[in-house]
Design a protein around this motif. Structure first.
Motif, PDB file in Angstrom:
ATOM      1  N   ILE A  19       1.549  22.063   6.995  1.00 48.76           N
ATOM      2  CA  ILE A  19       0.669  20.606   7.430  1.00 48.76           C
ATOM      3  C   ILE A  19       2.057  19.826   7.887  1.00 48.76           C
ATOM      4  O   ILE A  19       2.906  19.615   7.387  1.00 48.76           O
ATOM      5  CB  ILE A  19       0.469  20.134   6.081  1.00 48.76           C
ATOM      6  N   PRO A  20       1.732  19.360   9.073  1.00 44.30           N
ATOM      7  CA  PRO A  20       2.721  18.599   9.797  1.00 44.30           C
ATOM      8  C   PRO A  20       3.020  17.274   9.038  1.00 44.30           C
ATOM      9  O   PRO A  20       2.157  16.626   8.344  1.00 44.30           O
ATOM     10  CB  PRO A  20       1.893  18.136  11.253  1.00 44.30           C
ATOM     11  N   ASP A  21       4.194  16.675   9.211  1.00 44.35           N
ATOM     12  CA  ASP A  21       4.464  15.461   8.621  1.00 44.35           C
ATOM     13  C   ASP A  21       3.419  14.302   8.744  1.00 44.35           C
ATOM     14  O   ASP A  21       2.943  13.583   8.024  1.00 44.35           O
ATOM     15  CB  ASP A  21       5.965  14.843   8.836  1.00 44.35           C
ATOM     16  N   SER A  22       3.009  14.403   9.972  1.00 48.47           N
ATOM     17  CA  SER A  22       2.088  13.219  10.454  1.00 48.47           C
ATOM     18  C   SER A  22       0.632  13.213   9.947  1.00 48.47           C
ATOM     19  O   SER A  22      -0.109  12.148   9.981  1.00 48.47           O
ATOM     20  CB  SER A  22       1.954  13.432  12.087  1.00 48.47           C
ATOM     21  N   GLN A  23       0.437  14.272   9.344  1.00 48.32           N
ATOM     22  CA  GLN A  23      -0.836  14.612   8.648  1.00 48.32           C
ATOM     23  C   GLN A  23      -0.966  14.596   7.327  1.00 48.32           C
ATOM     24  O   GLN A  23      -2.146  14.537   6.666  1.00 48.32           O
ATOM     25  CB  GLN A  23      -1.376  15.926   9.203  1.00 48.32           C
ATOM     26  N   VAL A  24       0.172  14.234   6.672  1.00 45.92           N
ATOM     27  CA  VAL A  24       0.325  14.239   5.274  1.00 45.92           C
ATOM     28  C   VAL A  24      -0.430  13.028   4.729  1.00 45.92           C
ATOM     29  O   VAL A  24      -1.394  13.059   3.714  1.00 45.92           O
ATOM     30  CB  VAL A  24       1.877  14.265   4.737  1.00 45.92           C
ATOM     31  N   GLU A  25      -0.040  11.725   5.040  1.00 48.14           N
ATOM     32  CA  GLU A  25      -0.719  10.762   4.640  1.00 48.14           C
ATOM     33  C   GLU A  25      -2.054  10.548   4.823  1.00 48.14           C
ATOM     34  O   GLU A  25      -3.011  10.114   3.943  1.00 48.14           O
ATOM     35  CB  GLU A  25       0.064   9.359   5.249  1.00 48.14           C
ATOM     36  N   PRO A  26      -2.535  10.746   6.027  1.00 47.27           N
ATOM     37  CA  PRO A  26      -3.804  10.891   6.203  1.00 47.27           C
ATOM     38  C   PRO A  26      -4.837  11.838   5.392  1.00 47.27           C
ATOM     39  O   PRO A  26      -5.819  11.534   4.863  1.00 47.27           O
ATOM     40  CB  PRO A  26      -4.187  11.228   7.811  1.00 47.27           C
ATOM     41  N   LEU A  27      -4.278  13.197   5.241  1.00 50.86           N
ATOM     42  CA  LEU A  27      -4.743  13.967   4.213  1.00 50.86           C
ATOM     43  C   LEU A  27      -4.809  13.174   2.856  1.00 50.86           C
ATOM     44  O   LEU A  27      -6.033  13.490   2.161  1.00 50.86           O
ATOM     45  CB  LEU A  27      -3.973  15.131   4.408  1.00 50.86           C
ATOM     46  N   LEU A  28      -3.935  12.801   2.582  1.00 46.52           N
ATOM     47  CA  LEU A  28      -3.928  12.035   1.065  1.00 46.52           C
ATOM     48  C   LEU A  28      -4.988  11.080   0.879  1.00 46.52           C
ATOM     49  O   LEU A  28      -5.744  10.849   0.011  1.00 46.52           O
ATOM     50  CB  LEU A  28      -2.512  11.575   0.838  1.00 46.52           C
ATOM     51  N   ASP A  29      -5.017  10.264   2.057  1.00 46.47           N
ATOM     52  CA  ASP A  29      -5.882   9.010   2.126  1.00 46.47           C
ATOM     53  C   ASP A  29      -7.363   9.713   1.742  1.00 46.47           C
ATOM     54  O   ASP A  29      -8.221   9.082   1.185  1.00 46.47           O
ATOM     55  CB  ASP A  29      -5.874   8.279   3.696  1.00 46.47           C
ATOM     56  N   TYR A  30      -7.741  10.757   2.652  1.00 45.87           N
ATOM     57  CA  TYR A  30      -9.099  11.249   2.606  1.00 45.87           C
ATOM     58  C   TYR A  30      -9.301  12.168   1.233  1.00 45.87           C
ATOM     59  O   TYR A  30     -10.586  11.727   0.628  1.00 45.87           O
ATOM     60  CB  TYR A  30      -9.129  12.644   3.488  1.00 45.87           C
ATOM     61  N   LEU A  31      -8.423  12.813   0.736  1.00 46.67           N
ATOM     62  CA  LEU A  31      -8.736  13.439  -0.632  1.00 46.67           C
ATOM     63  C   LEU A  31      -8.699  12.238  -1.945  1.00 46.67           C
ATOM     64  O   LEU A  31      -9.617  12.541  -2.567  1.00 46.67           O
ATOM     65  CB  LEU A  31      -7.188  14.335  -0.804  1.00 46.67           C
ATOM     66  N   VAL A  32      -7.933  11.280  -2.060  1.00 45.93           N
ATOM     67  CA  VAL A  32      -8.024  10.205  -2.789  1.00 45.93           C
ATOM     68  C   VAL A  32      -9.259   9.468  -2.694  1.00 45.93           C
ATOM     69  O   VAL A  32     -10.111   9.139  -3.760  1.00 45.93           O
ATOM     70  CB  VAL A  32      -6.837   9.261  -2.722  1.00 45.93           C
ATOM     71  N   GLU A  33      -9.785   9.135  -1.344  1.00 41.31           N
ATOM     72  CA  GLU A  33     -10.943   8.168  -1.222  1.00 41.31           C
ATOM     73  C   GLU A  33     -12.186   9.118  -1.449  1.00 41.31           C
ATOM     74  O   GLU A  33     -13.148   8.518  -2.284  1.00 41.31           O
ATOM     75  CB  GLU A  33     -11.078   8.005   0.281  1.00 41.31           C
ATOM     76  N   HIS A  34     -12.324  10.370  -1.269  1.00 40.83           N
ATOM     77  CA  HIS A  34     -13.417  11.225  -1.666  1.00 40.83           C
ATOM     78  C   HIS A  34     -13.547  12.205  -2.793  1.00 40.83           C
ATOM     79  O   HIS A  34     -14.563  12.732  -3.264  1.00 40.83           O
ATOM     80  CB  HIS A  34     -13.868  11.940  -0.211  1.00 40.83           C
ATOM     81  N   TYR A  35     -12.201  12.367  -3.257  1.00 44.50           N
ATOM     82  CA  TYR A  35     -12.054  13.386  -4.495  1.00 44.50           C
ATOM     83  C   TYR A  35     -11.253  12.911  -5.426  1.00 44.50           C
ATOM     84  O   TYR A  35     -10.953  13.819  -6.301  1.00 44.50           O
ATOM     85  CB  TYR A  35     -11.749  14.786  -3.795  1.00 44.50           C
ATOM     86  N   GLY A  36     -10.531  11.647  -5.269  1.00 45.59           N
ATOM     87  CA  GLY A  36      -9.711  11.244  -6.198  1.00 45.59           C
ATOM     88  C   GLY A  36     -10.336  10.379  -7.007  1.00 45.59           C
ATOM     89  O   GLY A  36     -11.482  10.181  -7.682  1.00 45.59           O
ATOM     90  N   ALA A  37      -9.166   9.490  -7.597  1.00 46.69           N
ATOM     91  CA  ALA A  37      -9.580   8.583  -8.586  1.00 46.69           C
ATOM     92  C   ALA A  37     -10.714   7.552  -8.314  1.00 46.69           C
ATOM     93  O   ALA A  37     -11.222   7.051  -9.136  1.00 46.69           O
ATOM     94  CB  ALA A  37      -8.134   7.726  -9.044  1.00 46.69           C
TER      95      ALA A  37
END
Length: 211
Positions: free
Chosen positions: A85-103
């Motif tokens: 996973i490229p560094d540039s995709q880590v934060e956008p991926l976390l944003d997506y996971l938290v928004e739709h599968y997170g807290a």
């Protein structure tokens, strides 16, 4: 009865050992994916990066946990298991996971795979459609180096294989759409139904032009 079961077990082990000695390959058929990630900004990263190793259910059945949990998981995948996973995709991926599968969510399951691919594509903001940008965004370059094998074959090797094949574009399109394994070894390539025909053609033209 116990004696019969014991004999069956011994016979099975003998067959297994014989196959190992003869060096015959084992083919593992994975069950088809039955769900897809929720359509929203960032879904293309989840599709490209998470589905290389995990099913959608692996993510959607997690309890609704905070960002720190997902950040730790992504870090582990990159550092311990070799995820590219490229560094540039880590934060956008976390944003997506938290928004739709997170807290922020109730942990509801992902939408059915029958959901329109067009709705998934439409939910993602327009981005550059150069082949290099597409290859990075959808994870192609995480598994295929332009001139070296990573998980899958080098893209130059793909170009060489199909150099004089009139059906090359169709074969690449089918592989991208449906995924699969066996053409270049046992590694499984996940399907990428979220890619449009235009995007696949851009990638295909680029790959086949490599020398």
């Amino acid at each position: 009865m116990k004696k019969i079961l014991f004999q069956i077990g011994i016979a099975s082990l003998a067959v297994f050992a014989a196959l190992l000695v003869r060096g015959e390959p084992f083919k593992i058929e994975l069950p088809p994916e039955t769900s897809s990630f929720k359509p929203a900004k960032g879904v293309e990263i989840a599709n490209a990066q998470c589905l290389v190793c995990h099913s959608v259910e692996y993510v959607s059945t997690q309890p609704p946990l905070p960002r720190a949990f997902w950040a730790t998981s992504v870090k582990k995948m990159r550092e311990k298991y070799g995820s590219s996973i490229p560094d540039s995709q880590v934060e956008p991926l976390l944003d997506y996971l938290v928004e739709h599968y997170g807290a922020k969510t109730s942990g509801a399951p992902a939408v059915s795979s029958a959901a329109s691919t067009n709705s998934i594509v439409a939910a993602v903001e327009p981005e550059s459609k150069t082949p290099e940008a597409l290859g990075t965004r959808f994870g192609c370059l995480a598994c295929h180096g332009p001139d070296k094998k990573i998980v899958g074959p080098a893209l130059k090797d793909v170009a060489e294989k199909y150099r004089n094949d009139a059906t090359a574009h169709a074969k690449i399109t089918e592989q991208v759409r449906n995924g699969g394994s066996g053409k270049w070894g046992p590694a499984l390539m996940p399907p990428f139904p979220m890619l449009t025909d235009e995007e696949i053609k851009i990638l295909s033209d680029w790959i086949l032009a490599l020398k």
